[in-house]
Design an enzyme around this catalytic site. Structure first.
Site, short mmCIF file in Angstrom:
data_model
loop_
_atom_site.label_atom_id
_atom_site.label_comp_id
_atom_site.label_asym_id
_atom_site.label_seq_id
_atom_site.Cartn_x
_atom_site.Cartn_y
_atom_site.Cartn_z
N PHE A 139 0.80 -1.13 -0.10
CA PHE A 139 -0.12 -0.08 -0.11
C PHE A 139 0.73 1.13 -0.13
CE2 PHE A 139 -2.53 3.31 1.89
CZ PHE A 139 -3.72 3.28 1.18
N ASP A 224 9.03 2.75 1.13
CA ASP A 224 8.06 3.53 1.64
C ASP A 224 7.91 3.25 3.25
OD1 ASP A 224 5.43 4.01 2.78
OD2 ASP A 224 4.43 3.37 1.06
N LYS A 253 2.53 10.06 8.07
CA LYS A 253 1.94 9.72 9.43
C LYS A 253 2.63 10.09 10.72
CE LYS A 253 -0.30 5.35 7.48
NZ LYS A 253 -1.58 5.77 7.97
#
Length: 404
Positions: A139, A224, A253
């Protein structure tokens, strides 16, 4: 402050229906506790999906926001600003990177990384070198480019033709990667621990082989670290615990501890392909965001906090093992640090959402990672008392699902 009364029904009336939020509307938080409109108190094991790395309303973050809020909120990228430069300096000093690009989210950080990889390959090797390889169940965000690179077709299907020359293989499958790679591969994109895809750790040999294959084919390795970065695994960034270094790393995040910010980190040689005008972001490097992120980064980047993440992981693993000894619903606990996934055994396949909803009814916030994994991504400084109380609530939730 507006005194307009809003309820969960207001969402259905005025919001685009791409989310289906819970009935609960949180209104305030402190540490790992959150209160809703009815003043019911919840324990937060979700962390806003691995975002609230210092919990809610951490004094260092509140202080930074208030201080910067009285100074400068926004300047365009026609100019730079002090908080952005301070944060970039600290990130460069603490990582492999020599250059930083700021944006607002993980998707934007990945979008920048993929564009940079393509531009770098074009400039150094020619336009035939454009293949991006990523991993099934990966993702990388929800823009059209990032969702195409993400390894879950359900998220990218149904929006017309996709960006071309993006291929996927299974995570941890070295042979499959080897078979598809060539000198036309411009980048391999991977999470150093798959989050959304089920909290899946990489085999050490796999990580090493990916790095070697990238070197062999002059391809860039993009990590990532949107979910794994900024202390989540017990290292400042997860690559540090894997013994290899990526060419480009993305972060978001936890980077802002709840304030929206993203970053792409890379070397000077690769960064040089983003000349003035090639890429940009109106809010990227925003002074408010960077001031808060600097405070978060300073708090996380200490031996004490990072060591504490590993200690907290053991509290969770012991607590979950004790629950499982009674209720036999989990096959294993995957993950590292405070990104943990309780994998449901055969008897409870597909029921992760039932465990999440039962936990919510017990006033505990958890996450899922697919239909078979209950995921925890709490504050990195959550207290032992809050972990114990949260696990007690989780046990009651598990009992309700197991006993029907």
């Amino acid at each position: 402050m507006s005194n307009m009364a809003v309820t969960r029904e207001s969402f259905d009336k005025v919001m685009v229906p791409n989310y289906a939020p819970a009935e609960v509307i949180p209104v305030r938080g402190q540490g790992a506790r959150v209160w809703d409109q009815q003043d019911r108190e919840y324990i937060d094991f979700a962390g806003g999906i691995a975002v609230s790395c210092l919990g809610h309303c951490h004094p260092a973050l509140v202080g930074a926001l208030k201080e910067q809020g009285e100074k400068l909120w926004h300047v365009s990228n026609v100019m730079t600003n002090e908080p952005a430069l301070r944060l970039a300096n600290k990130m460069v000093a603490a990582t492999f990177a020599e250059k930083v690009y700021f944006c607002n989210s993980g998707a934007e950080a990945n979008e920048a990384a993929f564009k940079l990889a393509r531009r770098y390959a074009l400039e150094h090797f020619g336009e035939q070198k454009s293949q991006i390889i990523a991993f099934n169940q990966g993702f990388h965000g929800r823009t059209f480019f990032t969702v195409t690179v993400g390894g879950q077709a359900a998220y990218s299907d149904g929006f017309g033709p996709k960006p071309a020359d993006v291929d996927h293989v299974d995570y941890n499958d070295i042979a499959a990667l080897k078979a598809i790679m060539s000198d036309n591969t411009c980048a391999v994109v991977m999470e150093p621990l798959q989050g959304e895809g089920g909290v899946i750790s990489p085999d050490p040999a796999f990580v090493k082989a990916v790095r070697e294959l990238c070197d062999q084919h002059n391809a860039l390795l993009i990590f990532d670290e949107v979910q794994t970065g900024v202390g989540r695994t017990g290292d400042l960034f997860a690559y540090m615990g894997l013994g290899i270094t990526p060419d480009i790393l993305t972060s978001a995040k936890s980077l802002g501890g709840g304030f929206p910010i993203g970053a792409m980190l890379t070397s000077t040689a690769i960064a040089d392909s983003f000349k003035p005008g090639t890429h940009g972001s109106t809010y990227g490097g925003n002074p408010l965001a960077c001031a808060v992120a600097e405070a978060a980064f300073d708090a996380v980047n200490t031996d004490e906090l990072l060591g504490g993440v590993k200690e907290r992981e053991s509290w969770y693993r012991e607590g979950i093992a004790a629950i499982n000894a009674k209720y036999s619903c989990f096959q294993e606990v995957r993950g590292k640090g405070l990104l943990l996934g309780c994998v449901l055994n055969e008897k409870y396949q597909g029921q992760a959402k039932a465990f999440l909803e039962a936990a919510m009814n017990e006033q505990l916030m958890v996450l899922v990672a697919g239909a078979n994994v209950v995921r925890f991504a709490p504050s990195l400084v959550i207290s032992k008392e809050d972990v114990s109380e949260g696990l007690a609530r989780f046990e009651r939730a598990v009992a309700k699902v197991v006993n029907g």
